[in-house]
Design an enzyme around this catalytic site. Structure first.
Site, PDB file in Angstrom:
ATOM      1  N   HIS A 181       0.829  -1.206   0.000  1.00 45.56           N
ATOM      2  CA  HIS A 181       0.000   0.000   0.000  1.00 45.56           C
ATOM      3  C   HIS A 181       0.866   1.261   0.000  1.00 45.56           C
ATOM      4  CE1 HIS A 181      -3.266  -2.735   0.815  1.00 45.56           C
ATOM      5  NE2 HIS A 181      -4.149  -1.755   0.900  1.00 45.56           N
ATOM      6  N   HIS A 222       0.369  -4.007   9.182  1.00 48.70           N
ATOM      7  CA  HIS A 222       1.812  -4.149   8.971  1.00 48.70           C
ATOM      8  C   HIS A 222       2.529  -3.762  10.254  1.00 48.70           C
ATOM      9  CE1 HIS A 222       2.547  -5.008   4.683  1.00 48.70           C
ATOM     10  NE2 HIS A 222       1.409  -4.349   4.454  1.00 48.70           N
ATOM     11  N   ASP A 226       7.771  -2.337   8.247  1.00 43.69           N
ATOM     12  CA  ASP A 226       7.274  -2.436   6.872  1.00 43.69           C
ATOM     13  C   ASP A 226       7.012  -1.054   6.281  1.00 43.69           C
ATOM     14  OD1 ASP A 226       7.257  -5.096   7.586  1.00 43.69           O
ATOM     15  OD2 ASP A 226       5.098  -5.161   7.939  1.00 43.69           O
TER      16      ASP A 226
END
Length: 289
Positions: A181, A222, A226
């Site tokens: 994302h 996450h 990350d």
């Protein structure tokens, strides 16, 4: 109002047709690059799906972001997805603005060639990273006790190839470092930062990118690492791709500077045709140094 619409509709249609003619010519020269970039999006999704078979749920790792940012809860996990969808579709709409507006700096086909180059480079590194080490997923459906945390062995190759779409794309586990994302978000923001024209939109874009990062951590989708790795990796990838790939032609000198006198419809049409002919001859106005 009906008179205004009737008067402006033919002008808009001519503008769309003129821009389409230019973009079709560009597409004919760059369709292989676009197709390769789009196909790699599927390969990236396939790699993320396959790693789910390797995922082993376990205790959530100690994380500074989880300690500092309150947990939103499973019922509010949609917040990060909603913001991402807003960023995603806003960027797509912006890339097609040359078809509708007189003021424009980009060619739609060329900007997508550049964006896909950014994405593919980032996703190659991402695939290498999440296959190198599989961490226990912090997301709710990836935790111990969830039926979705582990996938049973596939019954056929077709099950793997089809990625169990859309369920497999929504409830994936194991593809953590680094956040996909945030790859898309930062690529879009960095692209608009370079090629966009509105300063206020650039400021809002960076603000939304920060909020998106915080929402992903708050949703426990996450780990913080990350997100942090995505921020510096994507930024460096964009920097180095820009160094290696030829710069895009800038249309602003030809299309954003206001004329001294209002242009007639005939002048506007001749201007579009002139731009088209220049590009076909390999001598776009934006290539001058």
């Amino acid at each position: 109002m009906p008179f205004y619409v009737a008067r402006e509709a033919p002008k808009l249609w001519r503008k769309i047709c003129a821009e389409t003619s230019i973009e079709v010519s560009l597409f004919a020269d760059n369709w292989k690059l676009l197709l390769a970039g789009v196909f790699f999006q599927y390969l990236h999704g396939l790699a993320a799906h396959v790693v789910h078979y390797l995922h082993r749920p376990g205790p959530t790792l100690q994380d500074a972001g989880f300690f500092l940012i309150p947990e939103l809860g499973e019922d509010k996990a949609y917040m990060s997805e909603s913001l991402f969808a807003f960023i995603f579709f806003s960027f797509i709409l912006w890339t097609f603005h040359p078809f509708f507006f007189q003021s424009k700096r980009i060619y739609t086909v060329l900007i997508w060639c550049r964006v896909l180059a950014y994405l593919v480079a980032c996703q190659i590194l991402r695939i290498i990273t999440f296959y190198a080490t599989q961490l226990p997923g912090p997301n709710y459906h990836c935790r111990e006790g969830s039926k979705l945390a582990r996938l049973p062995p596939p019954e056929s190759a077709l099950e793997v190839i089809l990625i169990n779409f859309p369920r497999g794309a929504i409830y994936g586990c194991g593809d953590l470092i680094f956040s996909s994302h945030m790859i898309f978000t930062l690529v879009y923001v960095l692209t608009y930062q370079k090629y966009g024209a509105r300063r206020c939109i650039k400021q809002f874009a960076w603000f939304f990118a920060v909020i998106q990062s915080l929402l992903i951590i708050a949703s426990r989708k996450h780990y913080t690492v990350d997100i942090v790795v995505a921020w510096y990796t994507v930024t460096l990838i964009v920097f180095f791709v820009d160094k290696k790939v030829p710069e895009l032609p800038d249309r602003s000198s030809a299309s954003t500077s206001p004329p001294l006198l209002p242009l007639s419809t005939k002048d506007k049409d001749s201007k579009s045709k002139e731009e088209h002919n220049k590009f076909l001859n390999g001598n776009s106005a934006g290539n001058t140094d």
